[in-house]
Every structure is written in C-alpha cells, then in structure tokens.
Scaffold this motif. Sequence first.
Motif, short mmCIF file in Angstrom:
data_model
loop_
_atom_site.label_atom_id
_atom_site.label_comp_id
_atom_site.label_asym_id
_atom_site.label_seq_id
_atom_site.Cartn_x
_atom_site.Cartn_y
_atom_site.Cartn_z
N PHE A 142 0.86 -1.19 0.00
CA PHE A 142 0.00 0.00 0.00
C PHE A 142 0.89 1.23 0.00
CE2 PHE A 142 -2.05 -3.22 2.83
CZ PHE A 142 -2.94 -3.71 1.89
N LEU A 143 0.53 2.23 -0.80
CA LEU A 143 1.39 3.40 -0.94
C LEU A 143 0.56 4.65 -1.15
CD1 LEU A 143 4.67 3.63 -2.98
CD2 LEU A 143 2.91 5.37 -3.30
N VAL A 144 0.92 5.73 -0.46
CA VAL A 144 0.34 7.06 -0.66
C VAL A 144 1.48 8.03 -0.94
CG1 VAL A 144 -0.79 9.00 0.48
CG2 VAL A 144 -1.74 6.71 0.71
N ALA A 145 1.34 8.82 -2.01
CA ALA A 145 2.33 9.83 -2.37
C ALA A 145 1.61 11.15 -2.60
CB ALA A 145 3.09 9.42 -3.63
N ASP A 146 2.07 12.20 -1.91
CA ASP A 146 1.48 13.53 -1.99
C ASP A 146 2.51 14.47 -2.60
OD1 ASP A 146 0.35 16.02 -1.62
OD2 ASP A 146 0.06 15.83 0.54
N GLY A 147 2.30 14.86 -3.87
CA GLY A 147 3.27 15.66 -4.59
C GLY A 147 3.23 17.13 -4.22
N MET A 148 4.35 17.81 -4.49
CA MET A 148 4.46 19.24 -4.19
C MET A 148 5.36 19.88 -5.22
SD MET A 148 6.83 18.56 -0.90
CE MET A 148 5.78 17.13 -0.60
N GLY A 149 5.20 21.20 -5.38
CA GLY A 149 6.04 21.92 -6.33
C GLY A 149 5.24 22.59 -7.42
N GLY A 150 3.94 22.78 -7.20
CA GLY A 150 3.12 23.38 -8.24
C GLY A 150 2.28 22.34 -8.92
N ALA A 151 1.24 22.79 -9.62
CA ALA A 151 0.21 21.90 -10.17
C ALA A 151 0.80 20.72 -10.93
CB ALA A 151 -0.71 22.70 -11.07
N GLN A 152 1.47 20.97 -12.04
CA GLN A 152 1.98 19.87 -12.85
C GLN A 152 3.15 19.18 -12.16
OE1 GLN A 152 3.50 21.02 -16.67
NE2 GLN A 152 3.44 18.93 -17.49
N ALA A 153 4.02 19.96 -11.50
CA ALA A 153 5.21 19.38 -10.89
C ALA A 153 4.85 18.40 -9.78
CB ALA A 153 6.11 20.50 -10.35
N GLY A 154 3.93 18.77 -8.89
CA GLY A 154 3.55 17.88 -7.80
C GLY A 154 2.94 16.59 -8.29
N GLU A 155 2.07 16.70 -9.26
CA GLU A 155 1.43 15.51 -9.81
C GLU A 155 2.46 14.60 -10.49
OE1 GLU A 155 -2.40 14.43 -12.70
OE2 GLU A 155 -1.86 16.50 -12.26
N GLN A 156 3.42 15.21 -11.19
CA GLN A 156 4.48 14.44 -11.85
C GLN A 156 5.36 13.73 -10.82
OE1 GLN A 156 5.17 13.69 -15.04
NE2 GLN A 156 5.61 15.53 -16.22
N ALA A 157 5.72 14.44 -9.76
CA ALA A 157 6.63 13.86 -8.77
C ALA A 157 6.01 12.65 -8.09
CB ALA A 157 6.99 14.92 -7.73
N SER A 158 4.75 12.75 -7.67
CA SER A 158 4.12 11.62 -6.98
C SER A 158 3.92 10.45 -7.93
CB SER A 158 2.79 12.06 -6.36
OG SER A 158 1.92 12.61 -7.32
N ALA A 159 3.61 10.74 -9.19
CA ALA A 159 3.45 9.67 -10.18
C ALA A 159 4.78 8.97 -10.45
CB ALA A 159 2.86 10.22 -11.47
N LEU A 160 5.86 9.74 -10.61
CA LEU A 160 7.18 9.15 -10.86
C LEU A 160 7.63 8.29 -9.69
CD1 LEU A 160 9.06 12.16 -12.50
CD2 LEU A 160 8.54 9.97 -13.59
N ALA A 161 7.39 8.77 -8.48
CA ALA A 161 7.78 7.99 -7.30
C ALA A 161 7.04 6.66 -7.27
CB ALA A 161 7.50 8.78 -6.03
N MET A 162 5.74 6.70 -7.53
CA MET A 162 4.96 5.47 -7.46
C MET A 162 5.38 4.50 -8.56
SD MET A 162 0.86 4.99 -7.03
CE MET A 162 0.42 5.04 -8.76
N GLU A 163 5.60 5.01 -9.77
CA GLU A 163 6.02 4.14 -10.87
C GLU A 163 7.37 3.49 -10.58
OE1 GLU A 163 6.04 6.71 -14.22
OE2 GLU A 163 3.85 6.85 -14.36
N THR A 164 8.29 4.26 -10.02
CA THR A 164 9.62 3.73 -9.72
C THR A 164 9.56 2.66 -8.64
OG1 THR A 164 10.58 5.89 -10.28
CG2 THR A 164 11.97 4.36 -9.03
N ILE A 165 8.78 2.91 -7.60
CA ILE A 165 8.66 1.93 -6.51
C ILE A 165 7.95 0.67 -7.00
CG2 ILE A 165 7.60 1.52 -4.26
CD1 ILE A 165 8.14 4.53 -3.69
N GLU A 166 6.94 0.82 -7.85
CA GLU A 166 6.27 -0.34 -8.42
C GLU A 166 7.27 -1.21 -9.18
OE1 GLU A 166 3.20 1.23 -10.88
OE2 GLU A 166 1.65 1.04 -9.35
N ALA A 167 8.05 -0.57 -10.07
CA ALA A 167 9.01 -1.33 -10.88
C ALA A 167 10.06 -2.00 -10.00
CB ALA A 167 9.68 -0.39 -11.89
N PHE A 168 10.55 -1.30 -8.98
CA PHE A 168 11.55 -1.87 -8.08
C PHE A 168 10.97 -3.08 -7.34
CE2 PHE A 168 13.81 -2.45 -4.16
CZ PHE A 168 15.13 -2.26 -4.51
N THR A 169 9.75 -2.93 -6.83
CA THR A 169 9.12 -4.02 -6.09
C THR A 169 8.94 -5.25 -6.96
OG1 THR A 169 7.95 -2.41 -4.71
CG2 THR A 169 7.10 -4.66 -4.73
#
Length: 317
Positions: free
Chosen positions: A77-104
């Motif tokens: 189970f994973l929750v990621a809350d992005g920050m850095g502005g509208a597009q930036a925050g959404e991108q950051a949380s998505a990238l983190a989740m995708e990376t952790i999924e692939a690693f797992t």
Amino acid sequence: MTDQATIATRIIPNVPNWNDKGRPLRVRSCGMTDRGRVRSNNEDHFLVAELSKAMRVHQSSLAQPKTQFSYEQGHLFLVADGMGGAQAGEQASALAMETIEAFTLNHLKWFFHLQGEENHLIGEFQDALRQADARIIEEASRRPELHGMGTTVTMAYILGRELFVVHVGDSRCYLFRKGTLHQITHDHTILDQLLTMGVITPEQAPRHFLRHVITNVVGGEKRGLDVEVHKLELEPEDVVLLCSDGLTEMLSVQQIADVLMNHADSQLACQKLIEEANRQGGKDNVTVIVSRFDMPAGATDGLPVPAAAAVAPSTLK
C-alpha cells in the motif's frame, strides 16, 4: 540531507495470543483519492497491490492450470502527496509510485521468510526510495519548469503478519487496534521538530505558520533523503490507515478513529473519511487507504469485540 535508513518501533499494545497464531490474516483493502473542495487538480497518487509468486506452465503431460500461484502473498500500500506546483507535484508523486512499483516487481525479494532478514529488507526499501528520489531529480533537471518538485511517500508492506512501514514526508500511517488509533509515522516537518523540542504546544500546532514546511522529501532541491522504517506484528481486528495530510488537516485523530470504529467495510470507511474531510472544508487533495486484517473464515471464534474508539495519548499531534 544524507541517504540513511532509520528503523523505529512504536510501542503498540499487543492483544492476547490467539490459537492460529501462525496463520496469515485475511486482508480487505480499499484506496480512494479526491481533489477536495479548493484545489484545481489532484497531486496525490496511491497504490493498493497484492504480490504473489506465480508459475506459468507452458507444457505439461498433466492436465493442470496454465498459471499456478503460491499460498504466500504479500500486500503493498502506498500514498504519495506531490508538491512543487500543479503539474510538478502531480508528476513527482506519479514518478515515485512508478519507480517503486518497478523496483518491487523486479528487485524486491519480498518472498523472504523475514526471520533474520529485516536488515536486508530495510536496505531494499531504502534503495527503492533512493531510486525514486534520483528519478524525480533527473526529470526535473531536464525540464526547468519542474525544478524542485518532490513528493511524500508512505508505504506499508505486509508479508504474513509482519508489517513494514516506509516513510518520507508528512503523509501518515496509523494502526487502529482494539478501538485505539496509534500514529506509527512521524511528520517530517519543522512543526514536528518544534513540537518535539517543546518550543510550541500541541494546541498551537494546527494554526502554526510553519506547519506545512517539509524537511524530508523524495525529490526536491537535491538528492538525499532519510527513510523512516517501522516494523510490527499485525493481529486480528487490526486496521492500517495510510493517508495524505489532506485528511489529517481536516479531521482530528478522534474523528478518524470514530469513522474506523463505525465503518467495518474498508470501502465505506474510505468514502466516509473523504466525505468528512470535504465537509470540513476540503482544503487539500485527500487520499486514504484502509486495510482491515482478520482471521480467515472459520478461524475467528472467540475473538473479542473492540470497545469504543479512543485515541492513544502519545500519538496526538
């Protein structure tokens, strides 16, 4: 900020030993995210996943299923809350989740029997978040408009009855046990540091102007993060809650505990938590994952019914 892993154990009261102590618990989970009443977009992301070993049979002289799964299953189970502005925050949380999924999926040796393997597993969790950290910073270096983007990551990983919580930022993980809500993670904020040092009181915290300043993030201005890790053993009737601060900014710990007490269905509990956060103002995106752990069917006789919901004094923020 340096790369390091910290393992900590919150003192959570144990319940009496059950007969079937070694049996894995049944897991019923649900996750939901909502934009809230104020924000124009949703920078939160979440993941509810089940991991299982599989054998794919290409040819056999026996009549058997083409894919067979082991009895051993893991849950992520994973929750990621992005920050850095509208597009930036959404991108950051998505990238983190995708990376952790692939690693797992490709690297994490989640099927270990955990006895004696905790340190190795902690190292792998740290590697997963370090990879997410590097990927976010690399992406921001290629796109100046994303410079400084980052995200919180709060992840719960369950194998058998062992719960590992991996955490960076100010999203949270709670354990609801025997009617009491325990905060497992610490908020990585200036506000939490001030509370720990006694500079401000818990009564002053909700209105403090530094309450949203995060000191530890995946991504951000430069590489490096501190990974907070907790380990504990789950028991029947436990509930694990992961959430972004869009929930905890709107609802008190007592209100959250009351919802978990009064809604035994994970989906209904998620819906109610989000509804209540929006009813209180919905000032931020709100994301929740509710996971309930029970004995398998036919093995629940004799388990006590929880008393009225309460909040552990040591977890009040």
